[in-house]
Design a protein around this motif. Structure first.
Motif: not given
Ligand code: GAP
Length: 457
Positions: A333-334, A387-391, A393-397, A413-415
């Motif tokens: 999920v993004i 995955r947790r951050q994508d879900e 909506g965090t734009p960058f890790c 890393r770009e979402r």
């Protein structure tokens, strides 16, 4: 209203995500909840704040013709007589003779209860304003109302603003704040609730220029949603028919959004003419006209009103951002939220919990927190953390690995693309700033490189 719009995300999935990740909880849940009232959790409050902040920035900070206001929720009861709300802010209500559920009769055809099939009563008008009493004695004289729109606080302050600022026509007053309506039919999550937040502008113009300004605001407001990531094809403009117009409106167009249950109003733009200022002048006995320096005439301005709901915008931004992708047999999920709206802008992820790595990652985390909402996550595999951050909506890790300890570089890393670059820690803040402002990931800072394993695992 309850059908699923074709090709749209299921509302259940949005509700489930909000609950699972702490965007929105039912109000007073430990007591079984309170019908159609919701609490915004740690991520929800950030997203909503970001929506309101961007709106304020667009309509107050970046303009020289609109000022802000924060008026009280409780107002003199005469306000609601003058505004027409006491008389006319009603919905037709029917009640099932069998199960006693109440419905808005204009929500469906016929006189059969949608819940149990029982017979419905004839419609009667039901006022949507919440009543309460002011002071220690509860009697008719102490009755006050929770405002059903923020607009009236603006109208009654029109002369105060003209007298204390150098605002001259055309100019606007903006307000963001709570409004309350004892809605008969609620539902569709936060789409229609009894307590909600409005983001309104009352834009005062010379009569005769109102049509031009009406069209201007319709375009301006539509563009705001598109700028923040809503797909244009999910927006449409719908003009109210004569029968549908509110008692104060000469003309009204809704910006509709294709919500999961179908096209529904996101924001309304109304031409209120001189109705409100004339009414309040007449009921208060105070002049609310405006002296036009050019023509040396006293005039009553016309009002163009763009009026949006913060909660409804929240729902639209979430629905539009939601995507499910199938990656390596798992559903990813993004939330493709615009960086300006994302609750968390950056997540700092140490590759392992080894002491040295944690110290370096925590230092970066502390540093970035000075500028943005940042989260730190060291639990489970790096893939799961992405995955947790994508879900949410965090734009960058930002990943800190063992090599980082030697070369003082980290990966970003770009979402949306899952691409990665590696940059010197000294360039990290500036690089993230540029990326959050929309710069392409592969525009590199000095010493930066495109990172090889671009799947993000
Ligand atoms: N001052 C004009 C006015 O209040 P409205 O169309 O009744 O106009 C404006 O409300 C906006 O407020 C709507 O477009 C919607 O976004 C939001 N809104 C209205 N009632 C709402 C409710 N019960 N729950 C959530 N949002 C609501």
């Amino acid at each position: 209203m309850t059908e699923q719009a074709p090709g749209k995300v299921d509302m259940e999935k949005i509700v489930s995500l909000c609950r699972r990740r702490g965007f929105i909880f039912p109000s007073s849940e430990i007591y079984g909840g309170l019908s159609s009232c919701w609490d915004y959790g740690p991520l929800g409050v950030e997203l909503k704040q970001n929506i309101k902040q961007d709106r304020w920035r667009a309509v107050v900070q970046e303009r020289d013709d609109i000022v802000g206001l924060d008026s009280s929720i409780l107002m003199h009861p005469q306000t609601w007589v003058a505004s027409g709300h006491l008389e006319g802010f009603t919905d037709p209500l029917v009640e099932c003779k069998n199960c006693h559920l109440r419905w808005r009769s204009d929500d469906f055809k016929g006189n059969i209860c949608p819940s149990c099939g029982g017979e419905l009563t004839e419609p009667r008008l039901f006022n949507l304003m919440f009543k309460t009493s002011m002071g220690p004695i509860e009697d008719m004289a102490s009755v006050v109302y929770l405002r059903p729109e923020t607009a009236q606080g603006i109208f009654v302050n029109f002369q105060n603003v003209v007298n204390t600022t150098r605002m001259r026509l055309p100019f606007g007053i903006a307000q963001i704040g709570k409004a309350f309506r004892n809605e008969i039919t609620t539902g569709n999550f936060i789409f229609r609730t009894r307590e909600f937040e409005q983001m309104e502008i009352e834009f005062f113009v010379k009569p005769g220029t109102d049509e031009k300004w009406f069209n201007y605001w319709v375009e301006e407001r539509t563009n705001w949603y598109v700028k923040l990531g809503i797909k244009r094809e999910n927006l449409r403009l719908r003009q109210h028919s004569k029968e549908e117009l509110a008692h104060y409106a000469r003309l009204c167009s809704d910006i509709d959004y294709l919500f999961p249950m179908g096209w529904s109003e996101l924001e309304g733009i109304a031409n209120r003419g001189d109705f409100d200022l004339v009414q309040h002048a007449s009921f208060s006995g105070k002049s609310l006209d405006y002296f036009d320096e050019e023509t040396k005439e006293h005039i009553v301005p016309y009002i163009i009103e763009p009026s949006a709901g913060a909660d409804r915008s929240f729902l639209a931004f979430l629905c539009d951002a939601y995507e499910e992708q199938l990656a390596e047999g798992e559903i990813r999920v993004i939330l493709h939220l615009h960086p300006a709206l994302a609750p968390i802008k950056i997540a700092v992820l140490p590759l392992s919990r080894r002491e040295k790595l944690v110290a370096a990652a925590k230092q970066i985390y502390a540093d970035l927190r000075q500028c943005w909402m940042v989260s730190y996550d060291d639990a489970q595999s790096i893939g799961r953390r992405y995955r947790r951050q994508d879900e949410i909506g965090t734009p960058f890790c930002v990943t800190v690995d063992f090599q980082s300890l030697e070369d003082e570089q980290v990966t970003i890393r770009e979402r949306d693309s899952m691409n990665q670059i590696r940059v010197p820690t000294s360039e990290l803040k500036n690089t993230l700033q540029s990326k959050l402002e929309g710069e392409s990931l592969f525009i590199l800072p000095p010493g930066g490189q495109i990172w090889k394993g671009d799947k993000g695992e």
